[in-house]
Design a protein around this motif. Structure first.
Motif, PDB file in Angstrom:
ATOM      1  N   LEU A  88       0.825  -1.197   0.000  1.00 14.53           N
ATOM      2  CA  LEU A  88       0.000   0.000   0.000  1.00 14.53           C
ATOM      3  C   LEU A  88       0.865   1.254   0.000  1.00 14.53           C
ATOM      4  O   LEU A  88       0.630   2.197  -0.761  1.00 14.53           O
ATOM      5  N   THR A  98       0.954   3.997  -3.117  1.00 17.00           N
ATOM      6  CA  THR A  98       0.582   5.404  -2.895  1.00 17.00           C
ATOM      7  C   THR A  98       1.768   6.329  -3.119  1.00 17.00           C
ATOM      8  O   THR A  98       1.609   7.402  -3.709  1.00 17.00           O
ATOM      9  N   SER A  99       2.925   5.949  -2.643  1.00 13.54           N
ATOM     10  CA  SER A  99       4.088   6.822  -2.817  1.00 13.54           C
ATOM     11  C   SER A  99       4.418   6.972  -4.290  1.00 13.54           C
ATOM     12  O   SER A  99       4.749   8.070  -4.755  1.00 13.54           O
ATOM     13  N   MET A 110       2.014   9.323  -5.744  1.00  9.73           N
ATOM     14  CA  MET A 110       2.293  10.678  -5.244  1.00  9.73           C
ATOM     15  C   MET A 110       3.423  11.323  -6.020  1.00  9.73           C
ATOM     16  O   MET A 110       3.319  12.486  -6.457  1.00  9.73           O
ATOM     17  N   ILE A 133       2.197  10.791   4.308  1.00 10.25           N
ATOM     18  CA  ILE A 133       1.370   9.805   3.593  1.00 10.25           C
ATOM     19  C   ILE A 133       1.585   8.409   4.169  1.00 10.25           C
ATOM     20  O   ILE A 133       0.631   7.670   4.458  1.00 10.25           O
ATOM     21  N   ILE A 135      -1.303   6.174   6.046  1.00 14.34           N
ATOM     22  CA  ILE A 135      -1.672   4.839   5.585  1.00 14.34           C
ATOM     23  C   ILE A 135      -1.464   3.807   6.691  1.00 14.34           C
ATOM     24  O   ILE A 135      -2.297   2.926   6.922  1.00 14.34           O
TER      25      ILE A 135
END
Ligand SMILES: Nc1ncnc2c1ncn2[C@@H]1O[C@H](COP(=O)(O)OP(=O)(O)OP(=O)(O)O)[C@@H](O)[C@H]1O
Ligand SMILES: [Mg+2]
Lengths: 258, 266
Positions: A54, A58-59, A62, A99, A103
């Motif tokens: 996850l 997401t990173s 981003m 972030i 998470i």
């Protein structure tokens, strides 16, 4: 109405008091010896394993998105060559850690809250306590240490993946080589970017583990309280992350940016 | 032949027992405990003697569990005297309370098995964390011995979620017994089990008492369990004990509440 408000505030104050007591018990247990190494390693593995995917995804997104968004403004300013630096600084100083922490709050704090909450409901924690064992040592100290170590690690991995995502986005338009991109990124960072970011994530990790454990450990008896514990662990941990972030920014700017 | 043997054995035990028989291990006098909105225990007074099985009967919600939770210091009584092995439970610090708890076994109604651990790990937990044993051979030996005692040796590597209710109870019993406590507190050891398993558990309790000479408090609604295990029965109602005696004596009681318990069996 007024009465309700007062009981509300009193509950809140009692909660703070309880958290302080829990913290002091936690703190005392760090030094009583008999650290549970195998449980600690298991927790580290679980936490890392559960969140790696996850955090990575997401990173990556981003980094990618930031480049796409930043590009027009920087091009307009005639500073397109600053893109790697801008991304690196914003990602590593702020976005990566926050972030990742958010998470992990969703993923880890909730699962710790639910796990300890259900152990509370099914009397497993009481059973440990009554048997003369030390549930705080076994359940809480290990988990809080594990999150305090794993969240910074995840944040670092997330940073690298985020930078890579940025590279892909940049490569489409600017045709920059990977090694040049990373050289640019790394040379734009210095000690005052890296250290506070890492220290901050240690505190984020601590907050996630501690809040998760506290909520689970203090949940009521009853099946619905497991859900409540998990839910309020996420909410409270996320809130703490932003509070810690605000404080950390103040301290870092005092120490480094003057 | 067998009956004669048993008879002999009880006879032989009498002198050894007599010496310690009057030693009181738990002494409670005028215990009171209330929660925010209601009073639960009003006036709890009893003495538990060494080697004795004391059964507490009572309707649901009368405060039976609260009573034994006070004994191990999970709850603090509001008033009254409570000593275990002569020590005032309410005045102990954390370390002293821990030392006391090592001597007391507490069987939870649900069994309270650690569900992330296998049966073996469940049983090892008190050995390594409470008794701080290191010798793996000794640990294995004790785990297997106690598990054999409850007849579940072949479930040793199973997870609690793979066990039936009765098996969980027995593993819970094994986990409590493995540290050889001097006092056992059983919270409804047979509730929710079929009559045959209930009977097995009751006999196991009796067997453990004889083998390890433990003193026990047994909370139950199950009259068969009370009949098998009890040396003495107390009936709780409304936060007090309203009757006390051997199972046979109480069977003849003309108190309405006491009768209602014993009648269900007939
Ligand atoms: N921690 C607690 N906080 C508030 N009230 C409690 C607590 N523990 C027990 N009570 C209340 O005390 C009363 C007695 O509870 P207790 O669990 O001792 O009943 P019991 O006699 O064991 O009943 P059962 O046979 O159903 O287990 C109940 O009304 C319960 O609501
Ligand atoms: Mg009960």
């Amino acid at each position: 109405m007024a009465e309700q408000a007062i009981t509300g505030w009193r509950k809140w104050a009692e909660g703070i008091g309880e958290q302080c007591i829990f913290f002091s018990r936690f703190f005392r247990n760090i030094f009583t010896g008999g650290f549970e190494w195998s449980e600690f390693v298991r927790q580290c593995y679980e936490i890392g394993y559960r969140s790696m995917m996850l955090v990575g995804i997401t990173s990556f997104i981003m980094g990618l998105v930031l480049i796409v968004q930043l590009r027009p403004s920087l091009v307009e300013l005639g500073a397109a060559s600053m893109l790697p630096k801008t991304l690196a600084v914003s990602l590593i100083r702020e976005i990566g850690p926050v972030i990742t922490a958010i998470i992990c709050a969703g993923k880890i704090a909730s699962s710790i809250g639910a796990e300890l909450g259900s152990m509370k409901v099914t009397e497993q924690i009481d059973a440990m306590e009554v048997s003369g064992a030390n549930p705080l040592q076994y359940l809480v100290v290990t988990r809080v240490f594990a999150t305090s170590i794993m969240v910074p690690l995840l944040a670092i991995i997330g940073d690298v993946i985020g930078l890579f995502g940025g590279f892909l986005a940049l490569n489409i338009t600017d045709n920059i080589s990977l090694s040049l991109y990373f050289t640019k990124c790394i040379s734009s960072l210095d000690f005052s970017d890296l250290l506070p970011a890492v220290v901050k994530t240690v505190f984020f990790g601590f907050a996630i583990g501690f809040v998760g454990c506290y909520k689970g450990y203090h949940s009521n008896k009853g099946t619905e309280s497991v859900g409540i514990a998990a839910n309020s662990a996420v909410v409270t941990a996320s809130l703490w992350i932003f509070v810690i972030d605000a404080i950390a920014v103040q301290i870092t700017s005092l120490l480094f940016y003057h | 032949m067998k009956a004669a043997d048993q008879h002999n054995e009880t006879k032989k035990q009498i002198p050894a027992k007599a010496k310690k028989q009057d030693e009181v291990v738990i002494h409670a006098k005028g215990l009171k405990k209330g929660f925010v909105d209601k009073e639960v225990l009003r006036d709890i007074t009893f003495d538990l003697k060494r080697g004795e099985n004391m059964v507490i009967l009572g309707k649901s919600g009368q405060g039976k569990s609260v009573t034994i939770q006070c004994i191990v210091g999970m709850l603090k009584p509001n008033a009254g005297e409570l000593t275990v092995f002569g020590e005032k439970v309410a005045e102990l610090n954390d370390e002293e309370l821990k030392q006391l708890r090592i001597k007391i076994g507490f069987l939870f109604q649900s069994g309270a098995l650690y569900d992330s651990m296998t049966v073996r790990e469940n049983l090892e937990f008190p050995l390594t964390r409470v008794l701080k044993l290191n010798d793996q051979q000794e640990i294995d030996k004790r785990v297997e011995e106690v598990l054999d005692g409850v007849g579940l040796l072949d479930a040793i590597d199973k997870l609690p979620s793979d066990l039936s209710g009765g098996m969980r109870k027995r593993v819970g019993l094994a986990r409590t017994m493995i540290v050889k406590p001097e006092i056992m507190l059983y919270d409804e050891p047979t509730t929710g089990l079929d009559p045959i398993t209930s009977r097995e558990i009751s006999e196991l309790i009796l067997h453990l008492q004889e083998k390890y000479k433990t003193s026990s408090v047994i909370i139950t609604h199950d009259m068969e369990c009370a009949r098998i295990t009890a040396d003495r029965v107390l009936v709780m109602d409304n936060g007090e004990f309203i009757a006390e005696g051997s199972f046979k004596e109480l069977q003849k009681s003309d108190n309405k509440i006491v009768r209602s318990f014993f009648n269900q069996e007939i």
